[in-house]
Scaffold this motif. Structure first.
Motif, short mmCIF file in Angstrom:
data_model
loop_
_atom_site.label_atom_id
_atom_site.label_comp_id
_atom_site.label_asym_id
_atom_site.label_seq_id
_atom_site.Cartn_x
_atom_site.Cartn_y
_atom_site.Cartn_z
N GLN A 351 9.28 5.27 -2.21
CA GLN A 351 9.89 4.79 -1.15
C GLN A 351 9.57 5.61 0.32
O GLN A 351 10.18 4.98 1.33
CB GLN A 351 11.26 4.56 -1.65
N ASP A 352 9.37 6.85 0.24
CA ASP A 352 9.45 7.63 1.53
C ASP A 352 7.96 7.41 2.14
O ASP A 352 7.86 7.96 3.26
CB ASP A 352 9.46 9.08 0.99
N TRP A 353 7.19 6.75 1.50
CA TRP A 353 5.72 6.39 2.40
C TRP A 353 6.04 5.10 2.85
O TRP A 353 6.65 4.11 2.25
CB TRP A 353 4.69 6.41 1.40
N SER A 354 5.60 4.82 4.27
CA SER A 354 5.78 3.46 4.82
C SER A 354 4.79 2.56 4.28
O SER A 354 3.67 2.98 3.57
CB SER A 354 5.38 3.79 6.28
N ARG A 355 4.83 1.22 4.64
CA ARG A 355 4.05 0.30 4.17
C ARG A 355 2.65 0.66 4.59
O ARG A 355 1.39 0.51 3.90
CB ARG A 355 4.13 -1.12 4.54
N ARG A 356 2.53 1.14 5.77
CA ARG A 356 1.32 1.50 6.45
C ARG A 356 0.47 2.69 5.63
O ARG A 356 -0.60 2.80 5.24
CB ARG A 356 1.41 1.87 7.86
N ASP A 357 1.42 3.80 5.12
CA ASP A 357 0.86 4.61 4.55
C ASP A 357 0.23 4.22 2.83
O ASP A 357 -0.75 4.70 2.47
CB ASP A 357 2.07 5.62 4.24
N TRP A 358 0.84 3.37 2.29
CA TRP A 358 0.65 3.04 0.90
C TRP A 358 -0.85 2.11 1.38
O TRP A 358 -1.92 2.37 0.65
CB TRP A 358 1.52 1.84 0.76
N GLU A 359 -1.08 1.27 2.44
CA GLU A 359 -2.18 0.55 2.76
C GLU A 359 -3.30 1.42 2.81
O GLU A 359 -4.33 1.22 2.62
CB GLU A 359 -1.96 -0.73 3.50
N VAL A 360 -3.07 2.35 3.89
CA VAL A 360 -4.19 3.56 4.33
C VAL A 360 -4.61 4.31 3.14
O VAL A 360 -5.78 4.31 2.95
CB VAL A 360 -3.60 4.37 5.53
N ALA A 361 -3.57 4.75 2.42
CA ALA A 361 -3.97 5.67 1.31
C ALA A 361 -4.99 5.07 0.52
O ALA A 361 -5.98 5.56 -0.22
CB ALA A 361 -2.87 6.26 0.81
N LEU A 362 -4.31 3.63 -0.13
CA LEU A 362 -5.26 2.83 -1.14
C LEU A 362 -6.56 2.49 -0.52
O LEU A 362 -7.61 2.33 -1.17
CB LEU A 362 -4.45 1.68 -1.51
N GLY A 363 -6.68 2.13 0.69
CA GLY A 363 -7.65 1.66 1.33
C GLY A 363 -8.95 2.77 1.51
O GLY A 363 -10.07 2.56 1.20
N THR A 364 -8.37 3.94 1.66
CA THR A 364 -9.20 5.27 1.73
C THR A 364 -9.57 5.46 0.25
O THR A 364 -10.88 5.75 0.04
CB THR A 364 -8.65 6.20 2.36
N LEU A 365 -8.82 5.24 -0.63
CA LEU A 365 -9.27 5.49 -1.94
C LEU A 365 -10.25 4.45 -2.47
O LEU A 365 -11.29 4.69 -3.19
CB LEU A 365 -8.08 5.28 -2.90
N ALA A 366 -10.06 3.35 -2.05
CA ALA A 366 -11.07 2.22 -2.34
C ALA A 366 -12.75 2.76 -1.78
O ALA A 366 -13.62 2.39 -2.34
CB ALA A 366 -10.86 1.13 -1.83
N ALA A 367 -12.66 3.33 -0.48
CA ALA A 367 -13.84 3.59 0.34
C ALA A 367 -14.28 4.92 -0.40
O ALA A 367 -15.79 4.84 -0.41
CB ALA A 367 -13.24 4.25 1.65
N ILE A 368 -13.59 5.64 -1.10
CA ILE A 368 -14.17 6.50 -1.94
C ILE A 368 -14.77 6.28 -3.10
O ILE A 368 -16.05 6.49 -3.54
CB ILE A 368 -12.94 7.72 -2.32
N GLY A 369 -14.12 5.05 -3.80
CA GLY A 369 -14.90 4.53 -4.78
C GLY A 369 -16.18 3.62 -4.57
O GLY A 369 -16.96 3.62 -5.48
N GLU A 370 -16.22 3.01 -3.15
CA GLU A 370 -17.53 2.64 -2.86
C GLU A 370 -18.68 3.55 -2.43
O GLU A 370 -19.78 3.04 -2.46
CB GLU A 370 -17.20 1.90 -1.24
N GLN A 371 -18.30 4.75 -2.58
CA GLN A 371 -19.57 5.74 -2.17
C GLN A 371 -20.48 5.91 -3.50
O GLN A 371 -21.45 6.35 -3.44
CB GLN A 371 -18.96 7.05 -1.85
N TRP A 372 -19.75 5.46 -4.80
CA TRP A 372 -20.48 6.09 -6.11
C TRP A 372 -20.31 4.59 -6.87
O TRP A 372 -19.40 3.94 -6.89
CB TRP A 372 -19.46 6.98 -6.79
N GLU A 373 -21.35 4.62 -7.46
CA GLU A 373 -21.82 3.50 -8.26
C GLU A 373 -20.33 3.55 -9.63
O GLU A 373 -20.23 2.55 -10.03
CB GLU A 373 -23.08 3.36 -9.07
N ALA A 374 -20.14 4.61 -9.97
CA ALA A 374 -19.31 4.84 -10.97
C ALA A 374 -17.75 4.73 -10.32
O ALA A 374 -16.78 4.78 -11.18
CB ALA A 374 -19.06 6.25 -11.56
N GLY A 375 -17.60 4.22 -9.18
CA GLY A 375 -16.28 3.95 -8.58
C GLY A 375 -15.85 2.51 -8.59
O GLY A 375 -14.84 2.08 -8.11
#
Length: 402
Positions: A351-375
């Motif tokens: 609850q201490d993370w803003s909606r933007r924080d949630w979306e940015v962090a998860l978006g970056t995590l998805a981008a990390i997954g995109e870097q690898w076939e195993a992601g």
């Protein structure tokens, strides 16, 4: 079993009674569970006379996964001889839910946790093809007179799994399906029915071991579910047998969060940490298995190199992946967002993370997954979790706090 049309996932079989039922192609995670179930000779061996089997239905995995996780961790900690069996058809039912809004997140969480536990070869196991009462010795094969594709087909396969293990030892069925529960009880198989919102690890232990042992197990605590924002947090009450599930417990009481964002955040940390560990295992091949052996080469070696991979956090995983290929950066940093509240610098409650924080962090995590076939599992999971993020932030928010 699942309600409605989703339950008939085994369908379209040939009229030939010798034909194997036509089943969908499983996603990678669930296929690995199915493969392990059918190749793990050790886990298919005779059960000890003291072992208790609990056959778990799909609806319990989707709605009460956190309860099962707590129960499994506690039976392992106390060294109790219990084995959870996941019927083969339940694996396919989970697969049928992985892209459904609302249920996708819970199906993917269940699949990922099951794979991690099945690989441990300890307290959770998938049903092998030959672990059936069918004359064919193959639970997927159509029997003479069997009508496939009907609404009760999957129920009959779960009941068949229960009966197979019931003939070999003390067996329970854990399911929310009232009809299936009645069928199991009629066959002499006792059932564990999550009949109330405060269902907990102690309830399972009470059914299996009785009141004295159940006191060593955890009582109710809130978790994120589809009902998290629609109901008040249940309070523990004495059950029908008079057992007060909160009093005189040997389990230390822990203050737990109840805010929907906090609860979802804890699930996100647990789920994506497992996926990152799995991804590191593929990317690092045999290298990561050598870490934590005491010989790290230098006192300036990264922190992850000084501990075994089984103790790695999400932060360790991101740091290791970054050493192989530069990971995308963001604010907040993924490794901070995926750290449990107050357990690291900058870590905080959901609850201490803003909606933007949630979306940015998860978006970056998805981008990390995109870097690898195993992601791929990380990438494919984003719509499922973002559905719930959007759902929570679009509703009137509760006051902050516990």
């Amino acid at each position: 079993m699942l309600p409605g049309s989703a339950q008939a996932v085994l369908h379209g079989a040939s009229n030939n009674v010798n034909a194997v039922q036509e089943v969908p192609v499983l996603d990678a995670t669930l296929k690995r569970i199915d493969d392990i179930a059918n190749t793990d000779v050790e886990m298919q061996g005779p059960l000890s006379e003291q072992s208790t089997i609990i056959v778990v239905d799909t609806n319990v995995l989707l709605e009460f996964l956190d309860v099962l996780q707590t129960f499994v961790s506690e039976i392992e900690r106390h060294g109790l001889p219990v084995l959870l069996i996941i019927p083969g058809v339940v694996i396919y039912e989970l697969d049928s839910q992985k892209n459904r809004d609302g249920l996708s997140w819970f199906a993917r969480r269940a699949s990922t946790w099951l794979l991690s536990k099945v690989k441990e070869r300890r307290t959770v196991k998938g049903q092998a093809l030959e672990e059936t009462c069918k004359a064919s010795r193959n639970w997927k094969k159509k029997e003479p007179g069997e009508e496939l594709g009907m609404d009760r087909t999957n129920d009959s396969l779960i009941l068949d799994c229960c009966q197979y293990f019931f003939r070999r030892g003390r067996t329970f069925l854990c399911s929310k399906d009232k009809i299936l529960a009645v069928e199991a009880e009629s066959a002499g198989i006792p059932t564990i029915f999550p009949h109330r919102g405060s269902f907990c690890s102690r309830d399972i232990a009470y059914a299996v071991f009785g009141q004295a042992t159940a006191k060593m197990f955890s009582g109710y605590y809130p978790v994120y579910s589809n009902e998290s924002m629609e109901r008040d947090v249940p309070t523990a009450t004495p059950d029908e047998d008079g057992m007060d599930v909160d009093d005189d417990s040997a389990v230390a009481q822990v203050v737990r969060p109840s805010h929907a964002l906090d609860l979802l955040h804890l699930q996100v940390i647990e789920y994506f940490s497992l996926l990152l560990l799995d991804m590191v295992g593929v990317v690092g091949h045999g290298e990561v298995q050598k870490f934590g052996g005491g010989d790290v080469g230098s006192r300036h070696a990264p922190s992850y190199a000084r501990k075994h991979i089984m103790f790695w956090t999400a932060s360790d995983c991101v740091e290791y992946l970054d050493s192989k290929k530069r990971c995308p950066r963001s604010s907040p940093r993924v490794e901070v967002f995926l750290t449990k509240p107050y357990e690291g610098r900058g870590a905080r409650r959901g609850q201490d993370w803003s909606r933007r924080d949630w979306e940015v962090a998860l978006g970056t995590l998805a981008a990390i997954g995109e870097q690898w076939e195993a992601g791929s599992a990380i990438r494919d999971s984003m719509p499922a979790v973002l559905f719930h993020v959007s759902r929570i932030f679009s509703m009137p928010m509760r006051p902050t706090g516990l």
